[in-house]
Design an enzyme around this catalytic site. Structure first.
Site, PDB file in Angstrom:
ATOM      1  N   ALA A  12       0.892  -1.062   0.043  1.00 39.75           N
ATOM      2  CA  ALA A  12      -0.069   0.129   0.003  1.00 39.75           C
ATOM      3  C   ALA A  12       0.840   1.260  -0.061  1.00 39.75           C
ATOM      4  O   ALA A  12       0.302   2.391  -0.478  1.00 39.75           O
ATOM      5  CB  ALA A  12      -0.880   0.046   1.205  1.00 39.75           C
ATOM      6  N   ARG A  16       7.645  -3.544  -5.028  1.00 39.05           N
ATOM      7  CA  ARG A  16       8.805  -4.417  -5.565  1.00 39.05           C
ATOM      8  C   ARG A  16       8.738  -5.427  -6.486  1.00 39.05           C
ATOM      9  O   ARG A  16       7.580  -6.106  -6.494  1.00 39.05           O
ATOM     10  CB  ARG A  16       9.635  -4.750  -4.425  1.00 39.05           C
ATOM     11  N   HIS A 210      -3.280 -11.998  -1.886  1.00 35.13           N
ATOM     12  CA  HIS A 210      -3.347 -11.146  -0.658  1.00 35.13           C
ATOM     13  C   HIS A 210      -2.180 -11.313   0.090  1.00 35.13           C
ATOM     14  O   HIS A 210      -1.519 -12.242   0.461  1.00 35.13           O
ATOM     15  CB  HIS A 210      -4.471 -11.580   0.301  1.00 35.13           C
ATOM     16  N   ASP A 211      -1.296  -9.942   0.206  1.00 38.24           N
ATOM     17  CA  ASP A 211      -0.032  -9.993   0.638  1.00 38.24           C
ATOM     18  C   ASP A 211       0.205 -10.744   2.001  1.00 38.24           C
ATOM     19  O   ASP A 211       1.289 -11.272   2.259  1.00 38.24           O
ATOM     20  CB  ASP A 211       0.508  -8.600   0.469  1.00 38.24           C
ATOM     21  N   THR A 212      -1.014 -10.829   2.772  1.00 36.32           N
ATOM     22  CA  THR A 212      -0.739 -11.258   4.005  1.00 36.32           C
ATOM     23  C   THR A 212      -0.655 -12.801   4.021  1.00 36.32           C
ATOM     24  O   THR A 212      -0.088 -13.357   4.700  1.00 36.32           O
ATOM     25  CB  THR A 212      -1.797 -10.738   5.053  1.00 36.32           C
ATOM     26  N   THR A 233       1.980  -1.011   6.594  1.00 32.45           N
ATOM     27  CA  THR A 233       1.075  -0.177   6.556  1.00 32.45           C
ATOM     28  C   THR A 233       0.166  -0.594   7.705  1.00 32.45           C
ATOM     29  O   THR A 233      -0.372   0.109   8.446  1.00 32.45           O
ATOM     30  CB  THR A 233       0.577   0.069   5.203  1.00 32.45           C
ATOM     31  N   ASN A 270      -7.257  -6.940  12.281  1.00 33.55           N
ATOM     32  CA  ASN A 270      -6.420  -5.639  11.521  1.00 33.55           C
ATOM     33  C   ASN A 270      -6.115  -4.777  12.706  1.00 33.55           C
ATOM     34  O   ASN A 270      -7.363  -3.909  13.250  1.00 33.55           O
ATOM     35  CB  ASN A 270      -7.382  -5.228  10.367  1.00 33.55           C
ATOM     36  N   GLY A 373       8.146  -5.208   7.122  1.00 33.87           N
ATOM     37  CA  GLY A 373       8.795  -4.084   7.443  1.00 33.87           C
ATOM     38  C   GLY A 373       9.047  -3.924   8.679  1.00 33.87           C
ATOM     39  O   GLY A 373      10.082  -3.454   9.355  1.00 33.87           O
TER      40      GLY A 373
END
Length: 438
Positions: A12, A16, A210-212, A233, A270, A373
């Site tokens: 978000a 990359r 889904h990135d998660t 994020t 979340n 991150g």
């Protein structure tokens, strides 16, 4: 056997393209292209610059060179609409746009889709979508990128479960929840490992898009008694289950049941995440590292990191200070105090989510894994260990890209076995750091 793959990982705040090598006990990744990603406001609407993102994706694939396959993951819920010719009907709207303000969930919805109520879930965005009458098909962001690469359409399952339109028990599009949508709007489902088309001569493989979902694949857990925090994020905090938890208590606690790789359930909450810090740094035009050093010795004030007032872009430090005033809390003044307040409040939100996940699911947790991150933020990791009273294992930072790479490699036959086998390869190949509660 070895495989070299390209993982397209769209977050978000940045994207990359990673080149990965997997096989014979080897797991290596190299970032070949990184680019910023952020909202674009046009008149009163907040959009994604999806064509700009696609341009960057193509640059990254050129930098990656010849690969055996390509996989795409991204953030959840947002989508593009196609017309009868297959052309895109405008730039996708950003989930932080205000168009879904005030939307509420109907009674009984949790028993159907198992999702934490978020006003920006796809099903609620569609209620505010002016282009819907002209749309012939909806593609979530990673499926839209895959379509641009291949010309083939589909809906990858893990991301589709975030729309609110999947029946949590059957894993299929819900006839009840989709009855008011145009016929054919939702494409056929794909699952991680499925073939999704060809980009020139290179196969595109569905991953945990889904990135998660991809990040959880790369959690370096030694057994199943772990909680995870995919920290970027957003902080996605939860446990991995084999069946959804659909109790009223679970709904009231705002826990979600999202699809994971290999038939798992990502049972999570979340939490607002490093968005609070990112927006503060943007407001100050400041560097993070000096502020973190100062924050280590600063005094913070706890605030509710999940208050919806912090969701939109804007002056985050001022909103945090205002929240503290309105709730009778000490108001942080110096920048280091604001940063420490953010990190303390996130650590407490992490603690509460881990405790609630255990209580509601009945699953015991012995260790908390922080990936993404946020695993590089030593102060946040230590504060989370302190708050949870559990060891925290930090890393890998690029868990999403690694999970994307591993699913592709398994589809190619260069990696084998269950999630436990893939996670063992992550433990063997990646640098991790352990934080003990103090």
């Amino acid at each position: 056997m070895r495989a070299t793959v390209a993982a397209i990982d769209l977050g978000a705040s940045s994207g990359r393209v990673v080149r990965g090598l997997v096989g014979d006990g080897v797991l290596k990744i190299e970032e070949v292209h990184r680019f910023p990603n952020g909202p674009v406001r046009v008149f009163e609407t907040l959009h994604w610059d999806v064509l700009g993102l696609y341009r960057e994706v193509l640059t990254g694939l050129r930098n990656a060179g010849q690969v055996d396959s390509i996989g795409v993951d991204s953030w959840a819920v947002d989508y593009g609409l196609l017309d009868e010719r297959g052309a895109l009907l405008g730039n996708p709207v950003h989930y932080r746009d205000s168009r879904t303000d005030g939307i509420t969930a109907p009674d009984g919805l949790y028993q159907l889709n198992g999702l934490q109520f978020q006003p920006f879930n796809t099903m609620f965005q569609l209620q505010a979508e002016p282009l819907l009458p002209r749309a012939r098909q909806l593609l979530l962001i990673p499926d839209l990128v895959s379509y641009c690469l291949t010309g083939e359409r589909g809906a990858e399952y893990t991301n589709a479960t975030t729309t609110g339109l999947i029946d949590v028990r059957t894993g299929q599009w819900s006839a009840e929840l989709t009855r008011d949508l145009p016929t054919g709007l939702l494409p056929a489902l794909r699952h991680p490992g499925d073939h999704a088309g060809m980009h020139d001569t290179t196969p595109v493989i569905a991953v945990g898009s889904h990135d998660t979902a991809s990040a959880v694949v790369a959690v370096p857990a030694e057994n199943d008694r772990f909680a995870y925090i995919s920290c970027g994020t957003w902080s996605l905090v939860g446990v991995e289950l084999r069946a959804p938890v659909l109790t009223e208590e679970s709904r009231a606690a705002n826990f979600t049941n999202e699809g994971g790789v290999d038939g798992t359930i990502r049972y999570l909450r979340n939490v607002m995440g490093l968005w609070l810090l990112q927006e503060s740094l943007r407001c100050w035009n400041a560097d993070l590292e000096p502020l973190l050093r100062d924050a280590a010795d600063a005094k913070g004030t706890l605030f509710d990191a999940n208050d919806p007032v912090f969701l939109p872009p804007g002056n985050m430090p001022a909103r945090i200070q205002q929240w503290c005033r309105e709730h009778g809390r000490r108001v942080p003044q110096a920048r280091a105090e604001v940063v420490r307040s953010i990190l303390d409040s996130l650590a407490v939100a992490h603690r509460d989510a881990v405790a609630d996940a255990q209580r509601l699911s009945g699953k015991e947790v012995e260790v908390v894994h922080i990936v993404g991150g946020g695993s590089r933020n030593e102060l946040l990791c230590q504060l989370t260990a302190d708050a949870c009273g559990l060891p925290v294992v930090a890393g890998p930072a690029e868990a999403t890209s690694l999970g994307n790479v591993l699913v592709q490699a398994r589809a190619a036959g260069a990696a084998h076995g269950t999630l436990a086998d893939l996670r063992a390869l992550v433990r063997q190949s990646q640098q991790l750091r352990r934080y003990l509660p103090q």
